[in-house]
Design a protein around this motif. Structure first.
Motif, PDB file in Angstrom:
ATOM      1  N   ILE A 513       0.864  -1.177   0.000  1.00  0.00           N
ATOM      2  CA  ILE A 513       0.000   0.000   0.000  1.00  0.00           C
ATOM      3  C   ILE A 513       0.905   1.232   0.000  1.00  0.00           C
ATOM      4  CG2 ILE A 513      -0.198  -0.116   2.525  1.00  0.00           C
ATOM      5  CD1 ILE A 513      -3.016   1.116   2.215  1.00  0.00           C
ATOM      6  N   ASP A 514       0.660   2.162  -0.909  1.00  0.00           N
ATOM      7  CA  ASP A 514       1.568   3.306  -1.013  1.00  0.00           C
ATOM      8  C   ASP A 514       1.052   4.513  -0.222  1.00  0.00           C
ATOM      9  OD1 ASP A 514      -0.363   4.582  -2.533  1.00  0.00           O
ATOM     10  OD2 ASP A 514       0.705   4.391  -4.433  1.00  0.00           O
ATOM     11  N   THR A 515       1.852   5.572  -0.196  1.00  0.00           N
ATOM     12  CA  THR A 515       1.551   6.743   0.623  1.00  0.00           C
ATOM     13  C   THR A 515       0.255   7.421   0.195  1.00  0.00           C
ATOM     14  OG1 THR A 515       3.927   7.095   0.904  1.00  0.00           O
ATOM     15  CG2 THR A 515       2.481   8.938   1.440  1.00  0.00           C
ATOM     16  N   THR A 516       0.057   7.549  -1.103  1.00  0.00           N
ATOM     17  CA  THR A 516      -1.170   8.186  -1.599  1.00  0.00           C
ATOM     18  C   THR A 516      -2.400   7.419  -1.137  1.00  0.00           C
ATOM     19  OG1 THR A 516       0.023   8.965  -3.552  1.00  0.00           O
ATOM     20  CG2 THR A 516      -2.380   8.977  -3.656  1.00  0.00           C
ATOM     21  N   ALA A 517      -2.327   6.108  -1.220  1.00  0.00           N
ATOM     22  CA  ALA A 517      -3.459   5.271  -0.814  1.00  0.00           C
ATOM     23  C   ALA A 517      -3.753   5.431   0.678  1.00  0.00           C
ATOM     24  CB  ALA A 517      -3.164   3.816  -1.145  1.00  0.00           C
ATOM     25  N   LEU A 519      -3.217   8.092   2.546  1.00  0.00           N
ATOM     26  CA  LEU A 519      -3.858   9.387   2.749  1.00  0.00           C
ATOM     27  C   LEU A 519      -5.348   9.326   2.383  1.00  0.00           C
ATOM     28  CD1 LEU A 519      -1.100  11.797   1.363  1.00  0.00           C
ATOM     29  CD2 LEU A 519      -1.727  11.427   3.759  1.00  0.00           C
ATOM     30  N   TYR A 520      -5.652   8.651   1.278  1.00  0.00           N
ATOM     31  CA  TYR A 520      -7.054   8.508   0.864  1.00  0.00           C
ATOM     32  C   TYR A 520      -7.839   7.693   1.888  1.00  0.00           C
ATOM     33  CZ  TYR A 520      -7.206  10.542  -3.837  1.00  0.00           C
ATOM     34  OH  TYR A 520      -7.239  11.410  -4.896  1.00  0.00           O
ATOM     35  N   ASP A 546       3.334  -3.427   9.184  1.00  0.00           N
ATOM     36  CA  ASP A 546       4.549  -2.719   9.615  1.00  0.00           C
ATOM     37  C   ASP A 546       4.547  -1.281   9.117  1.00  0.00           C
ATOM     38  OD1 ASP A 546       5.416  -4.980  10.896  1.00  0.00           O
ATOM     39  OD2 ASP A 546       6.783  -5.611   9.288  1.00  0.00           O
ATOM     40  N   LYS A 547       4.156  -1.115   7.859  1.00  0.00           N
ATOM     41  CA  LYS A 547       4.139   0.227   7.277  1.00  0.00           C
ATOM     42  C   LYS A 547       3.079   1.094   7.942  1.00  0.00           C
ATOM     43  CE  LYS A 547       4.306   2.559   2.810  1.00  0.00           C
ATOM     44  NZ  LYS A 547       4.379   2.361   1.340  1.00  0.00           N
ATOM     45  N   LEU A 548       1.910   0.508   8.204  1.00  0.00           N
ATOM     46  CA  LEU A 548       0.830   1.266   8.837  1.00  0.00           C
ATOM     47  C   LEU A 548       1.201   1.678  10.254  1.00  0.00           C
ATOM     48  CD1 LEU A 548      -2.299  -0.752   7.626  1.00  0.00           C
ATOM     49  CD2 LEU A 548      -1.315   1.328   6.645  1.00  0.00           C
ATOM     50  N   GLU A 549       1.932   0.813  10.955  1.00  0.00           N
ATOM     51  CA  GLU A 549       2.352   1.134  12.316  1.00  0.00           C
ATOM     52  C   GLU A 549       3.388   2.261  12.347  1.00  0.00           C
ATOM     53  OE1 GLU A 549       3.668  -2.601  13.796  1.00  0.00           O
ATOM     54  OE2 GLU A 549       1.702  -3.186  14.580  1.00  0.00           O
ATOM     55  N   LYS A 550       4.270   2.292  11.359  1.00  0.00           N
ATOM     56  CA  LYS A 550       5.331   3.302  11.317  1.00  0.00           C
ATOM     57  C   LYS A 550       4.770   4.707  11.187  1.00  0.00           C
ATOM     58  CE  LYS A 550       9.092   0.465   9.427  1.00  0.00           C
ATOM     59  NZ  LYS A 550       9.960   0.228   8.248  1.00  0.00           N
ATOM     60  N   ILE A 551       3.665   4.842  10.491  1.00  0.00           N
ATOM     61  CA  ILE A 551       3.107   6.179  10.252  1.00  0.00           C
ATOM     62  C   ILE A 551       1.904   6.458  11.148  1.00  0.00           C
ATOM     63  CG2 ILE A 551       3.915   6.236   7.862  1.00  0.00           C
ATOM     64  CD1 ILE A 551       1.113   5.490   6.986  1.00  0.00           C
ATOM     65  N   ASP A 552       1.724   5.616  12.193  1.00  0.00           N
ATOM     66  CA  ASP A 552       0.639   5.813  13.171  1.00  0.00           C
ATOM     67  C   ASP A 552      -0.742   5.785  12.526  1.00  0.00           C
ATOM     68  OD1 ASP A 552       2.401   6.016  15.318  1.00  0.00           O
ATOM     69  OD2 ASP A 552       2.657   8.182  15.042  1.00  0.00           O
ATOM     70  N   PHE A 553      -0.877   5.030  11.448  1.00  0.00           N
ATOM     71  CA  PHE A 553      -2.180   4.924  10.786  1.00  0.00           C
ATOM     72  C   PHE A 553      -3.205   4.278  11.708  1.00  0.00           C
ATOM     73  CE2 PHE A 553      -5.247   2.401   8.368  1.00  0.00           C
ATOM     74  CZ  PHE A 553      -5.784   3.349   7.514  1.00  0.00           C
ATOM     75  N   LEU A 554      -2.741   3.341  12.536  1.00  0.00           N
ATOM     76  CA  LEU A 554      -3.675   2.603  13.383  1.00  0.00           C
ATOM     77  C   LEU A 554      -4.350   3.523  14.404  1.00  0.00           C
ATOM     78  CD1 LEU A 554      -1.697  -0.716  13.951  1.00  0.00           C
ATOM     79  CD2 LEU A 554      -3.295  -0.095  12.137  1.00  0.00           C
ATOM     80  N   LYS A 555      -3.705   4.636  14.777  1.00  0.00           N
ATOM     81  CA  LYS A 555      -4.340   5.610  15.672  1.00  0.00           C
ATOM     82  C   LYS A 555      -5.478   6.318  14.944  1.00  0.00           C
ATOM     83  CE  LYS A 555      -0.281   6.567  18.565  1.00  0.00           C
ATOM     84  NZ  LYS A 555       0.673   7.612  19.034  1.00  0.00           N
ATOM     85  N   ASP A 556      -5.260   6.625  13.651  1.00  0.00           N
ATOM     86  CA  ASP A 556      -6.315   7.262  12.856  1.00  0.00           C
ATOM     87  C   ASP A 556      -7.489   6.310  12.630  1.00  0.00           C
ATOM     88  OD1 ASP A 556      -4.962   9.786  12.338  1.00  0.00           O
ATOM     89  OD2 ASP A 556      -3.607   8.618  11.083  1.00  0.00           O
TER      90      ASP A 556
END
Length: 580
Positions: A513-517, A519-520, A546-556
């Motif tokens: 999953i890339d950065t743009t995805a 953000l969407y 792993d990638k989602l955890e690095k950018i704190d996506f799981l908090k969002d």
């Protein structure tokens, strides 16, 4: 260099592995195969040189030192490297433009193409770019090959029939260049050569099978057809002086002796090298792709393994060798490789023997080759190239996959109408466009549970259980900038069709999953929250989580959760279901 260091280097050469268990029986097989392969290579090399618009000796020279380099560095034990039809027509295309003609002789330009191609392949090898072979799709390669083969046939039929025609790299150009003057003596020799080649092919092979002849003997007899056809034509020309009395075209003077090794062509200007660089890139790329494809086919037959990165090194060295020995760009040839294999070649030594035989011919009887009629060589090209035309493949691919069929057809038409390089560029562009279009609209399914199981399937294909409070959506593609908008719109549309307050995205097929995805997805989460709907994830793969955890996506994502299995989500939001 210290002896120990030299031994250490040579021990890593692929050839060394072949020699570990080498014996007299293997040598006898290689000896026969080498002689038979040489018999094919001499007339075929001359024919491909003429196809490229070069003196015939260039084709013979290209079968010597380049082949030796591949023997040393190549990982295929039977691949035969030298001048091939597709590379030859690409060379002809590169050398035919007025801008290139003005820069130097055709032979010099061909040597520069080989040098640049060798350097390109060597650099690719240094960066371990062997996987690049997969970046040209098979439909594009097939369409390109069929188109190039048709151009070759259109350019050689007039030569076989005694019709004067200049070099051409598209069907329209071939038709425009053809002149009406027909030489019946050229035509007679060409048709006689064609008949010899065809009769000594499948019909003679079938007869020999019925007579119980051994396969190696059959190969030796049938594959000598090119040599026999040029011998017959040469005898007729010499006996009746057809070249002087009836203007039959012959190959002309061939220098006696081995090619001189030199780098005199390097004295040319920087602009000269730069002008040929784009053509060298395409020639080397196609040569590599086709060579590896042939090598892999042979490796699968012989239960061997091909190292694609090592093949870059081998073909790079072969092209560099061609450049300093008066040759043209080289590749692995299917017909000569099959001859080498069918004649019983066991190791790369067979090609060493073939090179020795060709060298012997050059230093002894090269003058005898000057009366070979060009019409006979044109017939050899026609018979060799005809099997490469596979128009039926377009229909088959179209039935299997419409996008691949479009790519193959457009590549074929592009090569025929626009030219060699333009056609393949167009094919690659269309392939990329079709790929982006396909990935831009990935398969997404609303799923439910098959009764009394933990299997979840598309509600439109199977009879499944669903729940009012829960919507399960499976995304069957990596999520990127190219498709995230489509995915988001699909999820929002499905959420409007149901009263579910929980949506679970099943990521079992998502590996990236890339950065743009991301953000969407964050915007989608917020949009759904305003509607009282919570988004959850299930079956998320390790690299993705792993990638989602690095950018704190799981908090969002909160209060959304990440479930290990889809079943866990179902149990959480539909607790009264019957467990499997």
């Amino acid at each position: 260099m210290p002896i120990n260091k030299l031994k250490q280097i040579t021990s890593k050469l692929p050839l060394n592995k072949s020699l570990v268990s080498y014996d007299w029986q293997t040598f006898n097989s290689d000896l026969f195969a080498g002689i038979i392969t040489a018999i094919l290579l001499i007339p075929q090399g001359m024919a491909y040189a003429l196809l490229a618009g070069l003196p015939v000796q260039v084709g013979i020279y290209t079968s010597l030192l380049p082949a030796l380099m591949y023997v040393l560095f190549g990982t295929s034990r039977v691949l035969s490297v030298g001048p091939v039809s597709i590379a030859a027509i690409m060379v002809a295309s590169a050398l035919s433009s007025p801008e290139i003609k003005a820069l130097g002789s055709s032979t010099q330009n061909a040597m520069i193409l080989a040098l640049e191609g060798g350097l390109i392949l060597t650099i690719m090898s240094a960066f371990r770019m062997g996987s690049l072979v997969h970046f040209i799709s098979q439909p594009v390669l097939s369409g390109f090959t069929s188109g190039a083969a048709l151009i070759i046939l259109f350019s050689q039929f007039p030569n076989m029939m005694g019709i004067k025609i200049g070099s051409c790299t598209s069907i329209t150009e071939c038709l425009n260049n053809a002149q009406s003057s027909l030489n019946i003596f050229d035509m007679g020799i060409g048709l006689l050569a064609l008949a010899t080649l065809l009769l000594m092919g499948a019909p003679l092979s079938k007869l020999l099978v019925n007579l119980g002849t051994q396969q190696t003997i059959r190969t030796g007899i049938t594959k000598s057809a090119p040599l026999l056809s040029v011998i017959i034509g040469t005898i007729l020309v010499t006996a009746y002086s057809l070249d002087t009395t009836h203007s039959v075209e012959i190959v002309g003077h061939i220098p006696q002796g081995l090619p001189a090794i030199g780098v005199g062509f390097l004295s040319t200007s920087y602009d000269h090298f730069l002008a040929l660089l784009p053509s060298a890139f395409f020639i080397s790329l196609i040569a590599y792709v086709e060579s590896v494809a042939i090598a892999k086919v042979m490796a699968s037959i012989r239960s061997e393994k091909i190292d694609t990165n090592q093949e870059l090194t081998a073909l790079g060295a072969s092209n560099l060798a061609a450049s300093i020995s008066g040759g043209m760009p080289v590749a692995g040839g299917f017909s000569r490789t099959m001859v080498n294999y069918s004649a019983g070649a066991q190791t790369q030594i067979a090609m060493l023997i073939a090179v020795a035989v060709i060298s012997l011919v050059l230093v002894s009887i090269s003058q005898s080759l000057q009366s070979i009629p060009k019409a006979a060589l044109a017939s050899i090209i026609i018979v060799a190239v005809y099997p490469l035309v596979k128009l039926g493949s377009v229909v088959n691919v179209w039935k299997q996959d419409r996008s691949d069929g479009i790519s193959q057809l457009i590549t074929l038409l592009g090569v025929l109408i626009l030219g060699i390089e333009e056609g393949i560029i167009l094919g690659v562009i269309v392939t990329i466009f079709c790929y982006l279009r396909r990935t831009g609209k990935p398969h997404i399914a609303v799923v439910g549970r098959i009764h009394d199981t933990e299997h979840y399937r598309n509600i439109r294909r199977h009879k499944v259980e669903t729940w009012d409070n829960l919507l399960l959506i499976r995304i069957d593609e990596n999520i990127t900038f190219a498709n995230i908008n489509f995915i988001s719109e699909f999820i929002e549309a499905e959420s409007r069709e149901t009263d579910a307050k929980n949506i679970v995205l099943i990521f079992s097929s998502v590996s990236y999953i890339d950065t743009t995805a991301i953000l969407y997805l964050k915007e989608l989460i917020n949009s759904l929250k305003h509607k009282g709907v919570v988004l959850h994830l299930a079956e998320v793969k390790g690299p993705v989580i792993d990638k989602l955890e690095k950018i704190d996506f799981l908090k969002d994502l909160l209060p959304g959760q990440v479930f290990f299995q889809t079943t866990d989500a179902v149990k959480c939001f539909a607790p009264n279901i019957n467990e499997a």
